[in-house]
Design an enzyme around this catalytic site. Structure first.
Site, mmCIF file in Angstrom:
data_model
loop_
_atom_site.group_PDB
_atom_site.id
_atom_site.type_symbol
_atom_site.label_atom_id
_atom_site.label_comp_id
_atom_site.label_asym_id
_atom_site.label_seq_id
_atom_site.Cartn_x
_atom_site.Cartn_y
_atom_site.Cartn_z
ATOM 1 N N ASN A 109 1.017 9.921 12.876
ATOM 2 C CA ASN A 109 0.781 8.351 12.515
ATOM 3 C C ASN A 109 1.935 7.440 13.105
ATOM 4 O OD1 ASN A 109 2.308 6.930 10.322
ATOM 5 N ND2 ASN A 109 2.695 9.003 9.712
ATOM 6 N N ILE A 122 2.012 3.854 11.818
ATOM 7 C CA ILE A 122 1.533 2.743 11.132
ATOM 8 C C ILE A 122 2.586 1.601 11.375
ATOM 9 C CG2 ILE A 122 0.875 1.782 8.922
ATOM 10 C CD1 ILE A 122 -0.921 4.077 9.652
ATOM 11 N N GLY A 123 3.923 1.832 11.519
ATOM 12 C CA GLY A 123 4.935 0.877 11.833
ATOM 13 C C GLY A 123 5.142 0.219 10.356
ATOM 14 N N CYS A 135 14.447 5.254 9.191
ATOM 15 C CA CYS A 135 14.363 3.835 9.594
ATOM 16 C C CYS A 135 15.295 3.624 10.558
ATOM 17 C CB CYS A 135 14.081 2.825 8.587
ATOM 18 S SG CYS A 135 12.823 3.094 7.670
ATOM 19 N N LYS A 187 14.995 10.079 0.823
ATOM 20 C CA LYS A 187 14.054 10.813 1.718
ATOM 21 C C LYS A 187 14.583 10.991 3.131
ATOM 22 C CE LYS A 187 9.058 10.971 2.840
ATOM 23 N NZ LYS A 187 7.718 10.213 2.559
ATOM 24 N N GLY A 210 0.372 14.315 0.377
ATOM 25 C CA GLY A 210 0.352 12.946 1.475
ATOM 26 C C GLY A 210 -1.042 13.261 2.025
HETATM 27 C C1 LIG Z 1 -0.323 7.525 7.194
HETATM 28 C C2 LIG Z 1 0.941 7.903 6.809
HETATM 29 C C3 LIG Z 1 1.682 6.672 6.496
HETATM 30 C C4 LIG Z 1 3.283 7.057 5.673
HETATM 31 N N1 LIG Z 1 4.050 6.039 5.297
HETATM 32 C C5 LIG Z 1 5.217 6.143 4.737
HETATM 33 C C6 LIG Z 1 6.036 5.193 4.314
HETATM 34 O O1 LIG Z 1 5.502 4.161 4.561
HETATM 35 N N2 LIG Z 1 7.074 5.611 3.942
HETATM 36 C C7 LIG Z 1 7.651 7.164 3.841
HETATM 37 O O2 LIG Z 1 8.886 7.422 3.317
HETATM 38 N N3 LIG Z 1 6.967 8.068 4.372
HETATM 39 C C8 LIG Z 1 5.391 7.700 4.534
HETATM 40 N N4 LIG Z 1 4.747 8.746 5.155
HETATM 41 C C9 LIG Z 1 5.307 10.148 5.127
HETATM 42 C C10 LIG Z 1 4.682 10.901 3.937
HETATM 43 O O3 LIG Z 1 5.161 10.338 2.767
HETATM 44 C C11 LIG Z 1 5.199 12.346 3.918
HETATM 45 O O4 LIG Z 1 6.467 12.532 3.873
HETATM 46 C C12 LIG Z 1 4.654 13.156 5.215
HETATM 47 O O5 LIG Z 1 3.329 12.866 5.493
HETATM 48 C C13 LIG Z 1 4.703 14.523 5.092
HETATM 49 O O6 LIG Z 1 3.713 14.934 3.979
HETATM 50 P P1 LIG Z 1 2.302 15.550 4.048
HETATM 51 O O7 LIG Z 1 2.079 16.609 5.078
HETATM 52 O O8 LIG Z 1 1.771 16.124 2.685
HETATM 53 O O9 LIG Z 1 1.474 14.119 4.367
HETATM 54 C C14 LIG Z 1 3.701 8.453 5.730
HETATM 55 C C15 LIG Z 1 2.881 9.556 6.053
HETATM 56 C C16 LIG Z 1 1.400 9.066 6.584
HETATM 57 C C17 LIG Z 1 0.610 10.239 7.034
#
Ligand SMILES: Cc1cc2nc3c(=O)[nH]c(=O)nc-3n(C[C@H](O)[C@H](O)[C@H](O)COP(=O)(O)O)c2cc1C
Length: 301
Positions: A66, A68-69, A126, A161, A261
């Site tokens: 992803n 998303i920005g 970030c 995080k 997630g």
């Molecule tokens: C579409 C998407 C958007 C995410 N946006 C954020 C975010 O805004 N801030 C953040 O700390 N992590 C963000 N993450 C990371 C997730 O919170 C998580 O740490 C990561 O995806 C690993 O977990 P998963 O394998 O269960 O998805 C995002 C992940 C995805 C897939």
């Protein structure tokens, strides 16, 4: 399976991960959100952000890329419009925040403290504009300083995080703990890329994106295991958890909390299946929840 971190009680250890569950109330009419241990909101910045141009997602074997920005409505709108709604829905809300300067994290934390928000999560993956765009989470000194400054301005629970991109995440975790973090969220996405060979182009226009899903699970699990041996604060494990077994793996390695997630995009009921599944597992083994945390990680004797 109740858990207390400082003064905050989590109903159970299962939270939704930032960026994968909106601001928390979008699915309120579809699933019993108040049965979750907690919700981590989409990341909030000082000013609103449009995010990156589409396409922002690309599927990969066992994972999702992803870019998303960090699109979001910004602090002011979050406080005025979202917080009054989501604080009513039940589970503990952890507000994920990010900035481009340390002062931005501090300002957001101060405002959230005033609003009565009890848990925040600092996304340190970030770019730090004052350090030439290098991620905050890559320098022990910067991480300790940033967490200390936020700590001075926020009394609630601070989740920090981190992601393992080009850094020693064990050292960075220790720096966050020294700075005053209450929980370490491990891990954020891992940098990756996907190319469309037929069309000779990148699948995501930004080229580099964050990899999530089961593809990163063994890495996340190992990081949780290693960091657990070096720190004394609780860990929220995240990365590819998509069923009861994978949730248990994280607890046995050292996670107190877990976050779900990418799996939510396939089935938003997964967290509830996991909550029930952990309870059944504990009954079957005749064990308390606390005794499975770090069961396979003997640092604590
Ligand atoms: C579409 C998407 C958007 C995410 N946006 C954020 C975010 O805004 N801030 C953040 O700390 N992590 C963000 N993450 C990371 C997730 O919170 C998580 O740490 C990561 O995806 C690993 O977990 P998963 O394998 O269960 O998805 C995002 C992940 C995805 C897939």
């Amino acid at each position: 399976m109740k858990l207390k971190i400082k003064d905050v009680e989590f109903k159970n250890p299962v939270l939704t991960a930032s960026g994968t569950f909106g601001y928390g109330n979008e699915l309120e009419d579809i699933i019993p959100v108040n049965e979750l241990g907690g919700i981590v909101t989409k990341g909030i910045s000082l000013k609103p952000r449009m995010g990156n141009p589409p396409p922002r997602l690309a599927e990969t074997p066992c994972g999702l890329l992803n870019s998303i920005g960090l699109e979001n409505i910004g602090l002011e709108k979050f406080v005025k419009e979202k917080w009054p709604e989501i604080k009513k829905i039940g589970p503990e809300i952890v507000v994920n925040i990010f900035g481009e300067k340390i002062e931005e994290y501090v300002e957001i934390a101060k405002t959230l403290e005033k609003e009565g928000i009890r848990c925040i999560e600092l996304n340190l993956s970030c770019p730090n504009v004052e350090k030439g765009g290098l991620e905050f989470g890559r320098s022990e000194r910067v991480v300790r300083n940033l967490v200390e400054k936020v700590r001075e301005n926020f009394n609630g629970v601070i989740f920090v995080k981190l992601s393992p991109n080009f850094t020693d995440i064990v050292k960075i975790s220790k720096a966050a703990e020294k700075g005053g973090a209450d929980v370490l969220t491990l891990i954020n996405t891992i940098m990756g890329m996907s190319i469309d060979a037929e069309n000779m182009s990148f699948k995501i226009p930004r080229k580099v994106a964050g990899l999530s899903g089961p593809a990163i699970r063994p890495i996340a699990l190992y990081i949780v295991y290693r960091v657990y041996q070096e720190v004394d604060i609780p860990i929220a494990g995240v990365g590819g958890i998509n069923d009861i077994k994978s949730a248990l793996e994280f607890h046995l390695a050292g996670s107190t909390l877990i976050q779900i997630g990418t799996a939510l995009f396939i089935d938003p009921w997964i967290p509830f299946k996991i909550i029930k599944g952990i309870e059944e597992f504990l009954n079957k083994k005749n064990m308390e929840f606390k005794s499975i945390i770090g069961y396979l990680n003997k640092k604590r004797g």
